[in-house]
Each structure stands twice: as structure tokens, then as C-alpha cells.
Design a protein around this motif. Structure first.
Motif, mmCIF file in Angstrom:
data_model
loop_
_atom_site.group_PDB
_atom_site.id
_atom_site.type_symbol
_atom_site.label_atom_id
_atom_site.label_comp_id
_atom_site.label_asym_id
_atom_site.label_seq_id
_atom_site.Cartn_x
_atom_site.Cartn_y
_atom_site.Cartn_z
ATOM 1 N N ASP A 1 -3.914 -1.002 -56.754
ATOM 2 C CA ASP A 1 -4.920 -0.481 -55.830
ATOM 3 C C ASP A 1 -6.274 -0.498 -56.533
ATOM 4 O OD1 ASP A 1 -6.116 0.683 -53.566
ATOM 5 O OD2 ASP A 1 -4.511 2.154 -53.308
ATOM 6 N N THR A 2 -7.311 -0.178 -55.778
ATOM 7 C CA THR A 2 -8.657 -0.087 -56.334
ATOM 8 C C THR A 2 -8.803 1.222 -57.110
ATOM 9 O OG1 THR A 2 -9.479 0.993 -54.339
ATOM 10 C CG2 THR A 2 -9.566 -1.416 -54.393
ATOM 11 N N PRO A 3 -9.884 1.379 -57.903
ATOM 12 C CA PRO A 3 -10.061 2.632 -58.656
ATOM 13 C C PRO A 3 -10.083 3.875 -57.771
ATOM 14 C CG PRO A 3 -11.508 0.944 -59.526
ATOM 15 C CD PRO A 3 -10.896 0.368 -58.276
ATOM 16 N N ASP A 4 -10.620 3.753 -56.551
ATOM 17 C CA ASP A 4 -10.668 4.902 -55.645
ATOM 18 C C ASP A 4 -9.481 4.934 -54.677
ATOM 19 O OD1 ASP A 4 -11.349 2.726 -54.124
ATOM 20 O OD2 ASP A 4 -13.134 3.632 -53.207
ATOM 21 N N CYS A 5 -8.451 4.139 -54.964
ATOM 22 C CA CYS A 5 -7.224 4.102 -54.150
ATOM 23 C C CYS A 5 -7.535 3.818 -52.676
ATOM 24 C CB CYS A 5 -6.448 5.414 -54.285
ATOM 25 S SG CYS A 5 -5.786 5.700 -55.936
ATOM 26 N N ASN A 6 -8.328 2.792 -52.444
ATOM 27 C CA ASN A 6 -8.754 2.488 -51.080
ATOM 28 C C ASN A 6 -7.578 2.122 -50.175
ATOM 29 O OD1 ASN A 6 -9.851 0.089 -49.063
ATOM 30 N ND2 ASN A 6 -11.231 1.851 -49.220
ATOM 31 N N MET A 7 -6.586 1.408 -50.689
ATOM 32 C CA MET A 7 -5.443 1.033 -49.846
ATOM 33 C C MET A 7 -4.677 2.267 -49.395
ATOM 34 S SD MET A 7 -4.026 -2.397 -51.735
ATOM 35 C CE MET A 7 -5.179 -3.548 -52.480
ATOM 36 N N PHE A 8 -4.532 3.235 -50.285
ATOM 37 C CA PHE A 8 -3.908 4.509 -49.914
ATOM 38 C C PHE A 8 -4.745 5.218 -48.849
ATOM 39 C CE2 PHE A 8 -3.904 9.115 -50.323
ATOM 40 C CZ PHE A 8 -2.562 9.432 -50.266
ATOM 41 N N CYS A 9 -6.057 5.283 -49.060
ATOM 42 C CA CYS A 9 -6.934 6.015 -48.138
ATOM 43 C C CYS A 9 -6.958 5.371 -46.754
ATOM 44 C CB CYS A 9 -8.341 6.086 -48.711
ATOM 45 S SG CYS A 9 -8.472 7.051 -50.229
ATOM 46 N N VAL A 10 -6.996 4.046 -46.705
ATOM 47 C CA VAL A 10 -7.017 3.347 -45.420
ATOM 48 C C VAL A 10 -5.744 3.654 -44.635
ATOM 49 C CG1 VAL A 10 -6.895 1.057 -44.374
ATOM 50 C CG2 VAL A 10 -8.593 1.527 -46.127
ATOM 51 N N HIS A 11 -4.608 3.672 -45.326
ATOM 52 C CA HIS A 11 -3.349 4.003 -44.659
ATOM 53 C C HIS A 11 -3.374 5.443 -44.160
ATOM 54 C CE1 HIS A 11 1.238 3.254 -44.533
ATOM 55 N NE2 HIS A 11 0.982 4.317 -43.816
ATOM 56 N N GLN A 12 -3.829 6.362 -45.004
ATOM 57 C CA GLN A 12 -3.839 7.768 -44.603
ATOM 58 C C GLN A 12 -4.726 7.999 -43.379
ATOM 59 O OE1 GLN A 12 -4.539 12.268 -46.334
ATOM 60 N NE2 GLN A 12 -5.501 10.594 -47.397
ATOM 61 N N HIS A 13 -5.826 7.279 -43.299
ATOM 62 C CA HIS A 13 -6.748 7.458 -42.177
ATOM 63 C C HIS A 13 -6.257 6.785 -40.902
ATOM 64 C CE1 HIS A 13 -10.122 8.111 -45.348
ATOM 65 N NE2 HIS A 13 -9.474 9.229 -45.066
ATOM 66 N N GLY A 14 -5.111 6.121 -40.975
ATOM 67 C CA GLY A 14 -4.513 5.562 -39.769
ATOM 68 C C GLY A 14 -5.058 4.222 -39.337
ATOM 69 N N SER A 15 -5.725 3.525 -40.237
ATOM 70 C CA SER A 15 -6.278 2.226 -39.865
ATOM 71 C C SER A 15 -5.174 1.254 -39.489
ATOM 72 C CB SER A 15 -7.093 1.650 -41.033
ATOM 73 O OG SER A 15 -7.485 0.322 -40.751
ATOM 74 N N ALA A 16 -5.368 0.547 -38.384
ATOM 75 C CA ALA A 16 -4.357 -0.412 -37.925
ATOM 76 C C ALA A 16 -4.390 -1.692 -38.754
ATOM 77 C CB ALA A 16 -4.574 -0.734 -36.447
ATOM 78 N N ASN A 17 -5.541 -1.990 -39.373
ATOM 79 C CA ASN A 17 -5.664 -3.172 -40.223
ATOM 80 C C ASN A 17 -5.650 -2.718 -41.680
ATOM 81 O OD1 ASN A 17 -6.200 -5.576 -38.409
ATOM 82 N ND2 ASN A 17 -7.695 -4.117 -37.623
ATOM 83 N N ARG A 18 -4.522 -2.917 -42.345
ATOM 84 C CA ARG A 18 -4.425 -2.455 -43.733
ATOM 85 C C ARG A 18 -3.542 -3.388 -44.542
ATOM 86 N NH1 ARG A 18 -1.599 1.909 -40.783
ATOM 87 N NH2 ARG A 18 0.647 1.820 -41.199
ATOM 88 N N GLN A 19 -3.701 -3.303 -45.855
ATOM 89 C CA GLN A 19 -2.967 -4.179 -46.747
ATOM 90 C C GLN A 19 -2.423 -3.405 -47.951
ATOM 91 O OE1 GLN A 19 -6.067 -7.359 -47.356
ATOM 92 N NE2 GLN A 19 -4.424 -8.682 -46.606
ATOM 93 N N LYS A 20 -1.370 -3.966 -48.544
ATOM 94 C CA LYS A 20 -0.834 -3.469 -49.813
ATOM 95 C C LYS A 20 -0.464 -4.674 -50.669
ATOM 96 C CE LYS A 20 1.109 0.953 -48.230
ATOM 97 N NZ LYS A 20 1.092 0.769 -46.771
ATOM 98 N N ILE A 21 -0.581 -4.498 -51.977
ATOM 99 C CA ILE A 21 -0.180 -5.543 -52.910
ATOM 100 C C ILE A 21 0.758 -4.933 -53.937
ATOM 101 C CG2 ILE A 21 -2.320 -5.175 -54.239
ATOM 102 C CD1 ILE A 21 -2.098 -8.129 -55.115
ATOM 103 N N ARG A 22 1.837 -5.654 -54.248
ATOM 104 C CA ARG A 22 2.828 -5.105 -55.165
ATOM 105 C C ARG A 22 3.559 -6.233 -55.883
ATOM 106 N NH1 ARG A 22 6.970 -3.216 -50.305
ATOM 107 N NH2 ARG A 22 8.014 -5.228 -50.041
ATOM 108 N N PHE A 23 4.117 -5.896 -57.045
ATOM 109 C CA PHE A 23 5.066 -6.747 -57.738
ATOM 110 C C PHE A 23 6.440 -6.103 -57.572
ATOM 111 C CE2 PHE A 23 1.132 -7.910 -59.786
ATOM 112 C CZ PHE A 23 1.281 -9.272 -60.059
ATOM 113 N N ARG A 24 7.387 -6.848 -57.067
ATOM 114 C CA ARG A 24 8.741 -6.318 -56.883
ATOM 115 C C ARG A 24 9.727 -7.131 -57.729
ATOM 116 N NH1 ARG A 24 10.863 -4.024 -51.387
ATOM 117 N NH2 ARG A 24 9.853 -2.248 -52.381
ATOM 118 N N THR A 25 10.538 -6.393 -58.499
ATOM 119 C CA THR A 25 11.539 -7.021 -59.360
ATOM 120 C C THR A 25 12.934 -6.703 -58.842
ATOM 121 O OG1 THR A 25 10.078 -6.780 -61.283
ATOM 122 C CG2 THR A 25 12.421 -7.215 -61.715
#
Length: 252
Positions: A66-90
Motif C-alpha cells: 500500500d501507499t505510505p498513507d494506506c490509500n488502498m485501505f482508506c478507499v475501501h473503507q470509504h466505500g468507493s466502488a472503484n478500488r484496487q489492491k496489490i499483493r504477493f500470494r505464495t
């Protein structure tokens, strides 16, 4: 649990590839291990269980960026319909790792893009190109935010019109706060089904009083482990989880 898992007829990855859900509906549920055991006993006649190299209860590790201010978390919490997440899955059992980007649009559809990788170095040319194509965020602003581990069972109904993932042994580690949270007996179930077809498990879930409940592993894990985040909109869901686990301890 081992006996219940062993009782299912297996389905291979090759057979799983034929499960195409063209009109998909995704629904999440939360429950606890005692009720999961009852659900698995009820589902054995209607479902097969994915098996890879003799393993059925697969171990996963995931790292979210995520960004330093956790923007992806904040966008999800605010209910935005257009949102993204990035992850590494093993996928620990098969020693495979993927870089994944999930994008949810304003029509509620989620698309996942991924590439196989061998490390989490975002400065690598292949990863930079992939992220540049699919992520709206500047790759240089991203750093690890949260890791989790869990075990997953994947069930498929005999008509091959739905998949059911069941996650247990969920644990979080926050890379920013260095706090940990083990989720004990919590179970996360996600039903992915063709909306036009009958789902055997829905009546079982209703009988066991297992209710639909949203649970984003990244957002809930962050809310549980990072005191520096504003989590007002997640507080009801956090209380639901704590209440469920407390009730489970009281009853069982």
C-alpha cells in the motif's frame, strides 16, 4: 477435521479448470470451527474437494502492499466502488508465488490479473511493466503493509456450477505497526457460483445460521493490527468478529 476432509471425493486442478462461472455471484460468510465441522459433514454428498499432490488443506502466505498513507485501505473503507489492491500470494504446498492486482469497478465486478514471480522486488522490470499496465498507483510509492497466512479448502459442487473456499488458521502481521493478531477459530467462507443455478450449500448455511458477512483480509487485518488507522466504518464488522469468537468460546 482430518477425517472430515479425507471423506470427500477429490477433484484435480485439471478438472477444476472446467468450472466456468459465466454469471458469477460472490458471497462471503464468517463462522467458527465447530460449525465448519458440521457443514463439512453435511456437504460430503454434494461436493468434491480440491487435491494437489496429495494435499487438501493448502497453506497460503500473502503480503499486501500500500501507499505510505494506506490509500488502498482508506478507499475501501470509504466505500468507493472503484478500488484496487496489490499483493504477493505464495502457495506454500506447490512453492508457487504470484503478483496479483485486484480491481473492483462501479458495477461490483472484480477482475484479477496476475503473473508468476520468484520474489517481491517491485523494481524488477517485469513487475514494473505489469504494475504499470494494471495498477493506478505509482509503483515507487508502494511498500509492504500487511502479511497473512491461512489454510484453504476448496470445494466444488458435482454440477460444477460453484466453488466454495474455506479459510482457517488465519493470522495477521502488520508491517507498519509490527502488531500481530491470530484469529483463532474464525472461518471465512466464500461462495462463488453461477447465479442461475441451484446451490446445495446455501440451504446448509441457512440451517446452521451462518450468515453472509463481508470480510476483506487486507482491510480487516489492517484494522485489527494498526492503531494508527481510522477504522470507524469497520468497527461494526470488527465487533461482529469479536462477538462471534466470544460466543464460540462460551458455547463450545
Amino acid at each position: 477435521m482430518k477425517d472430515l476432509i479425507a471423506a470427500f471425493r477429490p477433484i484435480t486442478l485439471e478438472e477444476m479448470s472446467g468450472v466456468k462461472l459465466m454469471n458469477r455471484i460472490d458471497t462471503k460468510f464468517i463462522t467458527t470451527l465447530p460449525l465448519l465441522q458440521r457443514l463439512l459433514a453435511m456437504a460430503q454428498d454434494d461436493y468434491q474437494l480440491q487435491e494437489i499432490a496429495g494435499e487438501r488443506n493448502m497453506l497460503y502466505h500473502t503480503t499486501y502492499f500500500d501507499t505510505p498513507d494506506c490509500n488502498m485501505f482508506c478507499v475501501h473503507q470509504h466505500g468507493s466502488a472503484n478500488r484496487q489492491k496489490i499483493r504477493f500470494r505464495t502457495y506454500v504446498s506447490s512453492d508457487l508465488q504470484f503478483l496479483e492486482i485486484k480491481t473492483k469497478n462501479n458495477r461490483g465486478r472484480t477482475k484479477k490479473k496476475r503473473i508468476q514471480v520468484t520474489d517481491m522486488d517491485l523494481e524488477d522490470a517485469q513487475k514494473c511493466e505489469f504494475v504499470g499496465q494494471h495498477l493506478r498507483y505509482d509503483i515507487t510509492s508502494l511498500s509492504p503493509a500487511l502479511t497473512n497466512s491461512f489454510r484453504r479448502l476448496t470445494l466444488v459442487n458435482k454440477a460444477h456450477t460453484e466453488r466454495l473456499t474455506i479459510d482457517t488458521e488465519l493470522q495477521f502481521h502488520n508491517e507498519r505497526s509490527q502488531q500481530d493478531r491470530a484469529m483463532g477459530d474464525l472461518v471465512i467462507i466464500e461462495l462463488k457460483r453461477d447465479g442461475l443455478c441451484y446451490s446445495p450449500v446455501l440451504s446448509m448455511l441457512r440451517e446452521l445460521r451462518i450468515q453472509p458477512h463481508g470480510f476483506s483480509k487486507y482491510c480487516m487485518g489492517s484494522a485489527f493490527t494498526n492503531p494508527g488507522l481510522r477504522i470507524n466504518r469497520f468497527k461494526p464488522k470488527l465487533r461482529d468478529v469479536d462477538r462471534l469468537l466470544a460466543t464460540d468460546r462460551d458455547i463450545f
